[in-house]
Motif scaffolding. Structure first.
Motif, mmCIF file in Angstrom:
data_model
loop_
_atom_site.group_PDB
_atom_site.id
_atom_site.type_symbol
_atom_site.label_atom_id
_atom_site.label_comp_id
_atom_site.label_asym_id
_atom_site.label_seq_id
_atom_site.Cartn_x
_atom_site.Cartn_y
_atom_site.Cartn_z
ATOM 1 N N ALA A 144 -25.933 25.870 -12.205
ATOM 2 C CA ALA A 144 -25.187 25.864 -10.951
ATOM 3 C C ALA A 144 -25.806 24.954 -10.044
ATOM 4 O O ALA A 144 -27.108 24.904 -10.115
ATOM 5 N N LEU A 145 -25.133 24.329 -9.211
ATOM 6 C CA LEU A 145 -25.371 23.636 -7.994
ATOM 7 C C LEU A 145 -25.755 24.569 -6.679
ATOM 8 O O LEU A 145 -24.590 25.202 -6.365
ATOM 9 N N VAL A 146 -26.817 24.626 -6.134
ATOM 10 C CA VAL A 146 -27.112 25.519 -4.929
ATOM 11 C C VAL A 146 -27.500 24.784 -3.874
ATOM 12 O O VAL A 146 -28.265 23.759 -3.885
ATOM 13 N N ASP A 147 -27.306 25.296 -2.666
ATOM 14 C CA ASP A 147 -27.755 24.675 -1.366
ATOM 15 C C ASP A 147 -29.253 25.113 -1.230
ATOM 16 O O ASP A 147 -29.600 25.749 -0.316
ATOM 17 N N GLY A 148 -29.946 24.620 -2.108
ATOM 18 C CA GLY A 148 -31.485 24.791 -1.849
ATOM 19 C C GLY A 148 -32.096 26.302 -2.470
ATOM 20 O O GLY A 148 -31.164 27.236 -2.391
ATOM 21 N N VAL A 149 -33.096 26.255 -2.697
ATOM 22 C CA VAL A 149 -33.814 27.557 -3.149
ATOM 23 C C VAL A 149 -35.105 27.512 -2.445
ATOM 24 O O VAL A 149 -35.690 26.502 -2.320
ATOM 25 N N ALA A 150 -35.548 28.684 -2.188
ATOM 26 C CA ALA A 150 -36.874 28.868 -1.585
ATOM 27 C C ALA A 150 -37.646 29.995 -2.170
ATOM 28 O O ALA A 150 -37.110 30.971 -2.714
ATOM 29 N N THR A 151 -39.223 30.075 -2.111
ATOM 30 C CA THR A 151 -39.905 31.259 -2.706
ATOM 31 C C THR A 151 -39.568 32.611 -1.816
ATOM 32 O O THR A 151 -39.294 32.299 -0.591
ATOM 33 N N GLY A 152 -39.217 33.530 -2.673
ATOM 34 C CA GLY A 152 -38.956 34.617 -2.181
ATOM 35 C C GLY A 152 -37.412 34.849 -2.269
ATOM 36 O O GLY A 152 -37.021 36.125 -1.849
ATOM 37 N N ASP A 153 -36.422 33.896 -2.661
ATOM 38 C CA ASP A 153 -35.330 34.249 -2.982
ATOM 39 C C ASP A 153 -34.951 35.124 -3.984
ATOM 40 O O ASP A 153 -35.714 35.288 -5.023
ATOM 41 N N THR A 166 -38.885 22.714 -11.535
ATOM 42 C CA THR A 166 -39.868 23.751 -11.206
ATOM 43 C C THR A 166 -39.524 25.098 -11.638
ATOM 44 O O THR A 166 -38.405 25.635 -11.417
ATOM 45 N N VAL A 167 -40.281 25.648 -12.632
ATOM 46 C CA VAL A 167 -39.899 27.027 -13.174
ATOM 47 C C VAL A 167 -40.001 27.934 -12.212
ATOM 48 O O VAL A 167 -41.028 28.147 -11.526
ATOM 49 N N LEU A 168 -39.140 28.794 -11.807
ATOM 50 C CA LEU A 168 -38.844 29.782 -10.828
ATOM 51 C C LEU A 168 -39.303 30.999 -11.326
ATOM 52 O O LEU A 168 -39.738 32.219 -10.605
ATOM 53 N N GLY A 169 -39.157 31.547 -12.542
ATOM 54 C CA GLY A 169 -39.364 32.845 -12.997
ATOM 55 C C GLY A 169 -38.706 32.924 -14.117
ATOM 56 O O GLY A 169 -38.070 32.165 -14.537
ATOM 57 N N SER A 170 -38.856 34.256 -14.875
ATOM 58 C CA SER A 170 -38.320 34.769 -15.931
ATOM 59 C C SER A 170 -38.219 36.176 -16.083
ATOM 60 O O SER A 170 -39.014 36.935 -15.509
ATOM 61 N N THR A 171 -37.055 36.799 -16.890
ATOM 62 C CA THR A 171 -36.981 37.993 -16.929
ATOM 63 C C THR A 171 -36.424 38.270 -18.403
ATOM 64 O O THR A 171 -35.516 37.523 -18.830
ATOM 65 N N THR A 172 -36.386 39.520 -18.843
ATOM 66 C CA THR A 172 -35.934 39.895 -20.140
ATOM 67 C C THR A 172 -35.234 41.182 -19.947
ATOM 68 O O THR A 172 -35.526 42.067 -19.407
ATOM 69 N N ALA A 173 -33.887 41.001 -20.539
ATOM 70 C CA ALA A 173 -33.086 42.387 -20.817
ATOM 71 C C ALA A 173 -32.238 42.047 -22.072
ATOM 72 O O ALA A 173 -31.561 41.083 -22.269
ATOM 73 N N ASP A 174 -31.881 43.378 -22.850
ATOM 74 C CA ASP A 174 -31.015 43.403 -23.855
ATOM 75 C C ASP A 174 -31.464 42.190 -24.840
ATOM 76 O O ASP A 174 -30.552 41.707 -25.429
ATOM 77 N N GLY A 175 -32.773 41.918 -25.124
ATOM 78 C CA GLY A 175 -32.984 41.031 -26.092
ATOM 79 C C GLY A 175 -32.977 39.471 -25.854
ATOM 80 O O GLY A 175 -33.264 38.782 -26.604
ATOM 81 N N ILE A 176 -32.681 39.240 -24.385
ATOM 82 C CA ILE A 176 -32.510 38.154 -23.901
ATOM 83 C C ILE A 176 -33.451 37.653 -22.882
ATOM 84 O O ILE A 176 -33.449 38.459 -22.061
ATOM 85 N N THR A 177 -34.175 36.654 -22.828
ATOM 86 C CA THR A 177 -35.284 36.244 -21.789
ATOM 87 C C THR A 177 -34.517 35.128 -21.085
ATOM 88 O O THR A 177 -34.043 34.019 -21.642
ATOM 89 N N TYR A 178 -34.310 35.284 -19.876
ATOM 90 C CA TYR A 178 -33.918 34.256 -18.971
ATOM 91 C C TYR A 178 -35.054 33.513 -18.321
ATOM 92 O O TYR A 178 -35.808 34.239 -17.382
ATOM 93 N N VAL A 179 -35.082 32.272 -18.489
ATOM 94 C CA VAL A 179 -35.942 31.553 -17.787
ATOM 95 C C VAL A 179 -35.325 30.359 -16.740
ATOM 96 O O VAL A 179 -34.413 29.803 -17.202
ATOM 97 N N VAL A 180 -35.838 30.593 -15.618
ATOM 98 C CA VAL A 180 -34.807 29.868 -14.557
ATOM 99 C C VAL A 180 -35.668 28.841 -13.978
ATOM 100 O O VAL A 180 -37.149 28.879 -13.565
ATOM 101 N N THR A 181 -35.080 27.665 -13.879
ATOM 102 C CA THR A 181 -35.933 26.532 -13.233
ATOM 103 C C THR A 181 -34.896 25.713 -12.189
ATOM 104 O O THR A 181 -33.710 25.832 -12.326
#
Length: 356
Positions: free
Chosen positions: A315-324, A239-254
């Motif tokens: 990274a392994l995370v103990d769950g993610v939720a909308t709004g984190d 599930t793609v959680l969002g993306s953002t861009t800084a200093d020429g790099i776009t970070y896509v988080v899933t």
């Protein structure tokens, strides 16, 4: 020999730059606007931080491609190049000189998935008629035309046939999925090529009017050879959680709830250039995830190679939720040498914050 000296010898300039043994790019050679994976404008010029359109494009010639074990190798060359090495946050210019004969490049990729393989410790031995001409570990590199590869300038002797032996020690990246346990063994392969005036006359260069402007030239059409381009966010697993861009790099988080990563939720960050979505390797990336003011995760996002996610930071995370809330920090900028257009970028990346 300098690039302009080649031009003075009467070489032709291609109408479409960046051809590979006669193949040309499809479409324009510059990309001055964000691709669909980016959302912001990029400041910068050769005199300031940021990605800028490199001032010229060149073609390159294929010395040869070959396979050894589970690896595919490609060896290419073009005009000698100015480039910059990076150690920590310090950048050092590596100028071309009149003694340099060519800029030699090598790529390594998985023969099954065509995934480009970084962190292999690649070295090159050049011989002619059995005599050693040069031997060295060459630089991991990043360019707008070719993405991640390995390269260096070399001095050769007279015209003739040269043998290039490429050797790797295996990658030290964490591997997951079907890549687990692979790419550990060393391997080497040899290609022969003719270095003659007739061959060198096939090398051409073209100035770019937009050189120095914010943006980037298009990657070259490598045919069947991969260049390490990131997947469209819609094609990433989980599930793609969002993306953002800084200093020429776009970070896509899933996020992925796949047991092959472990019992917890796997959060992957696919880092790609804001122009043309080339995978950005060799960063030290860490992050913090908070929920309602409480810390859910605080630690490293490890460099990882996966057949579905490609090169990413996870990274392994103990769950993610909308709004984190996710805060990402580049602790170490990409430790790769840079060609023109990238040498002022990715060196002072600010912390980026996003709501998942």
């Amino acid at each position: 020999m300098k690039r302009r000296q080649y031009l003075a010898a009467g070489l032709s300039v291609p109408l479409l730059a960046g051809c590979l043994d006669g193949q040309t790019d499809n479409g324009d050679t510059t990309n001055a606007e964000p691709t669909d994976s980016t959302t912001s404008t990029e400041p910068g010029s050769p005199d300031s931080d940021g990605i800028y359109v490199q001032p010229f494009v060149e073609n390159m010639l294929t010395a040869g491609t070959t396979a050894s074990g589970e690896y595919e190798f490609g060896v290419f060359y073009t005009f000698p190049h100015q480039f910059w090495t990076v150690t920590g946050t310090e950048r050092s210019e590596q100028p071309r000189s009149d003694d340099h004969s060519l800029h030699l490049m090598a790529s390594v990729w998985d023969s099954e998935t065509e995934t480009v393989l970084p962190n292999t410790g690649l070295s090159v031995e050049i011989t002619r008629d059995g005599d050693l001409v040069s031997e060295e570990v060459i630089y991991p590199m990043f360019s707008q035309r070719m993405g991640f590869h390995y390269g260096a300038n070399f001095k050769l002797g007279d015209n003739g046939t040269y043998s290039v032996t490429v050797s790797i020690g295996g990658t030290d990246l964490r591997r997951t999925g079907s890549f687990e346990g692979r790419f550990e063994d060393p391997a080497s392969a040899t290609v022969d090529f003719d270095f003659t005036k007739e061959q060198r006359d096939k090398l051409t260069t073209q100035d770019i009017d937009a050189g120095g402007d914010p943006g980037a030239v298009e990657p070259m059409d490598m045919g069947m050879l991969p260049i390490g381009r990131a997947k469209d966010p819609a094609d990433l697993p989980g599930t793609v959680l969002g993306s953002t861009t800084a200093d020429g790099i776009t970070y896509v988080v899933t996020s992925i709830g796949d047991e092959r990563f472990g019992d917890e939720t796997y959060v992957a960050v696919s880092a790609r250039t804001r122009y043309n979505a080339l995978l950005v390797p060799a960063m030290g990336l860490s992050g913090t995830i908070t929920r309602d003011g409480e810390t859910v995760y605080d630690g490293a996002f490890e460099r990882t190679l996966d057949p579905e996610l490609d090169y990413h930071y996870g990274a392994l995370v103990d769950g993610v939720a909308t709004g984190d809330e996710l805060s990402l920090s580049v602790d170490v900028p990409p430790q790769v040498a840079r060609h023109q257009g990238y040498e002022t970028a990715f060196l002072d990346t600010p912390t980026v914050d996003m709501t998942l």
